[in-house]
Design a protein around this motif. Structure first.
Motif, short mmCIF file in Angstrom:
data_model
loop_
_atom_site.label_atom_id
_atom_site.label_comp_id
_atom_site.label_asym_id
_atom_site.label_seq_id
_atom_site.Cartn_x
_atom_site.Cartn_y
_atom_site.Cartn_z
N ALA A 126 7.99 12.96 0.59
CA ALA A 126 6.59 12.92 0.14
C ALA A 126 6.22 14.18 -0.62
CB ALA A 126 5.67 12.72 1.34
N GLU A 139 -0.64 9.19 4.29
CA GLU A 139 -1.81 8.71 5.03
C GLU A 139 -1.50 8.74 6.52
OE1 GLU A 139 -4.61 4.66 5.22
OE2 GLU A 139 -3.11 4.90 3.64
N SER A 183 4.28 -2.34 3.39
CA SER A 183 5.25 -1.27 3.16
C SER A 183 6.41 -1.78 2.31
CB SER A 183 5.80 -0.76 4.49
OG SER A 183 4.77 -0.45 5.41
N GLU A 214 4.02 11.14 -6.62
CA GLU A 214 3.61 9.86 -7.21
C GLU A 214 3.82 8.69 -6.25
OE1 GLU A 214 8.04 10.03 -8.03
OE2 GLU A 214 6.37 11.44 -7.82
N SER A 259 6.81 3.72 5.10
CA SER A 259 5.95 3.85 6.27
C SER A 259 6.78 4.26 7.48
CB SER A 259 5.25 2.52 6.57
OG SER A 259 6.20 1.53 6.96
N ASN A 288 -0.15 12.93 -0.04
CA ASN A 288 0.19 11.52 -0.28
C ASN A 288 0.74 10.83 0.97
OD1 ASN A 288 2.47 13.17 -0.45
ND2 ASN A 288 3.53 11.83 -1.90
N ARG A 336 0.83 -1.21 0.00
CA ARG A 336 0.00 0.00 0.00
C ARG A 336 0.86 1.26 0.00
NH1 ARG A 336 -4.22 -0.14 4.83
NH2 ARG A 336 -4.54 1.98 4.01
N TRP A 337 2.07 1.16 0.59
CA TRP A 337 2.89 2.34 0.77
C TRP A 337 4.32 2.08 0.31
CZ3 TRP A 337 0.61 0.31 5.51
CH2 TRP A 337 -0.68 0.81 5.75
N ASP A 338 4.95 3.13 -0.21
CA ASP A 338 6.37 3.03 -0.56
C ASP A 338 7.24 3.18 0.67
OD1 ASP A 338 6.40 2.95 -3.63
OD2 ASP A 338 5.02 4.61 -3.21
N ARG A 379 3.67 6.84 -2.29
CA ARG A 379 2.69 6.75 -1.20
C ARG A 379 3.40 6.54 0.13
NH1 ARG A 379 -0.14 1.65 -3.42
NH2 ARG A 379 2.08 1.30 -3.82
#
Length: 364
Positions: free
Chosen positions: A209, A235, A252, A214, A188, A233, A184-186, A216
């Motif tokens: 970020a 969360e 992640s 582009e 965390s 971007n 979900r994320w690049d 996450r």
């Protein structure tokens, strides 16, 4: 062995890193055949957020204040060892009571487990004795320290600890493992807000970020001020319970490790998140401090970064991060699980008991 622990919290992981550390350590300690009673101050912020009210591997009891704590005098006096943790409310008085009660019985051992050693020492330097005072330290038969390296000598030489030993945080290898979930994320980050960590979080996550819309990102943890401006971007998750940590790390591509200023200055102070993420085989990008290379090899098992450019260089390079995560997992499972720490705890407590018996024999 009968062990009584007076710690900040076992029942609630909300807003603290102590609960997960105690859970992993004591679960493994119990698995070695020992009996544990954990005494926790009953405070509303943990009472309202309990995610482990009834552990299966130890007895958990609550007390309301120092006077109420005396209900457990017989248990403390009858224990083979007592372990007092850092940040326990009224910890100086609690420590004195534990020492007086346990030492009233020949062979009783009292130890201190400092999960915040650099912060503790900085507080002592400025005369802040919130939970530990210099005159109490020599009364602890063992000072178990979150920090290793030169700090151990400082505790013995300057503060009179009879025995300072490193007892790093660790990971429950049964609870933390890779999971096959979509990414979900690049990048965390998981951690409670801290004013001295925030500049590093801004430099190594928020700035990347802002410059890479582009990609996450996610920041998980409570107590972040309302005036922080989060890039669109990034969360925000206000709390991730320990049971969900493996899934969080698995989602992640990379996770970020950020260290408090006092711990950077002291060095040799790994966060529990470092061990947990590595056990999940999630590649870690970390800030830099003395001793990190004794835990994970830079470039092979962990990535060290000082600037947003370095972080973006890692996130934008072709895939291949999986090998770093796997190498880190192998290293952690070989030397830094809760089972390893429980063995160390047992060995050092037994050694303290033997030192106490020798002193009694020589005196007699």
């Amino acid at each position: 062995m009968k062990l009584v622990v007076l710690g900040l919290s076992l029942s609630s992981s909300w807003g603290n890193g102590h609960a997960t550390t105690f859970r992993a350590l004591l679960k493994s300690f119990a698995a070695r055949g020992h009996e544990i009673l954990f005494l926790e101050r009953d405070v509303p912020w943990y009472a309202n957020n309990r995610d482990l009210p009834n552990p299966a591997w130890c007895e958990l009891a609550f007390y309301s204040d120092l006077e109420d704590l005396k209900r457990f005098t017989a248990a403390v006096a009858g224990a083979d060892a007592v372990l007092v943790g850092s940040y326990v409310p009224e910890g100086v008085a609690v420590g004195r009571w534990a020492q007086e009660t346990a030492h009233s019985v020949i062979g009783g051992v009292v130890a201190f487990y400092d999960i915040d050693t650099p912060v503790t020492l900085a507080k002592l330097e400025r005369g802040d004795y919130e939970y530990l005072a210099p005159e109490v330290i020599p009364g602890y038969d063992v000072y178990f320290s979150f920090t290793g390296g030169p700090t151990l000598d400082r505790l013995m030489e300057r503060y009179g600890s009879p025995a300072a030993r490193a007892l790093y945080c660790s990971v429950d290898a049964e609870a933390y493992a890779p999971l096959p979930v979509p990414k979900r994320w690049d990048l965390s980050y998981l951690g409670t807000y801290s004013i001295d960590r925030q500049p590093t979080l801004d430099r190594l996550l928020l700035e990347p970020a802002r410059r890479a819309p582009e990609l996450r990102f996610v920041v998980a943890g409570p107590q972040y001020p309302d005036d922080i401006v989060w890039p669109v971007n990034v969360e925000r998750l206000h709390h991730v319970p320990p049971a969900d940590h493996p899934a969080f790390y698995a989602a992640s591509r990379f996770t970020l490790n950020v260290t408090r200023e006092d711990m950077i200055r002291a060095g040799y102070s790994p966060s529990v998140r470092l061990f947990e993420a590595a056990a999940c085989a999630t590649p870690i990008i970390s800030d830099i401090w003395d001793g990190i290379d004794t835990l994970l090899e830079p470039g092979r098992e962990i990535i060290l970064a000082e600037t947003a450019d370095e972080v973006l260089g890692v996130l934008r390079r072709p895939a291949g991060e999986g090998e770093i995560g796997e190498q880190a997992r192998r290293r952690i499972l070989a030397a830094h699980t809760a089972a390893h720490r429980a063995e160390t705890l047992e060995t050092e407590l037994v050694a303290a008991m033997e030192r106490g018996r020798s002193l009694v024999e020589r005196a007699g």
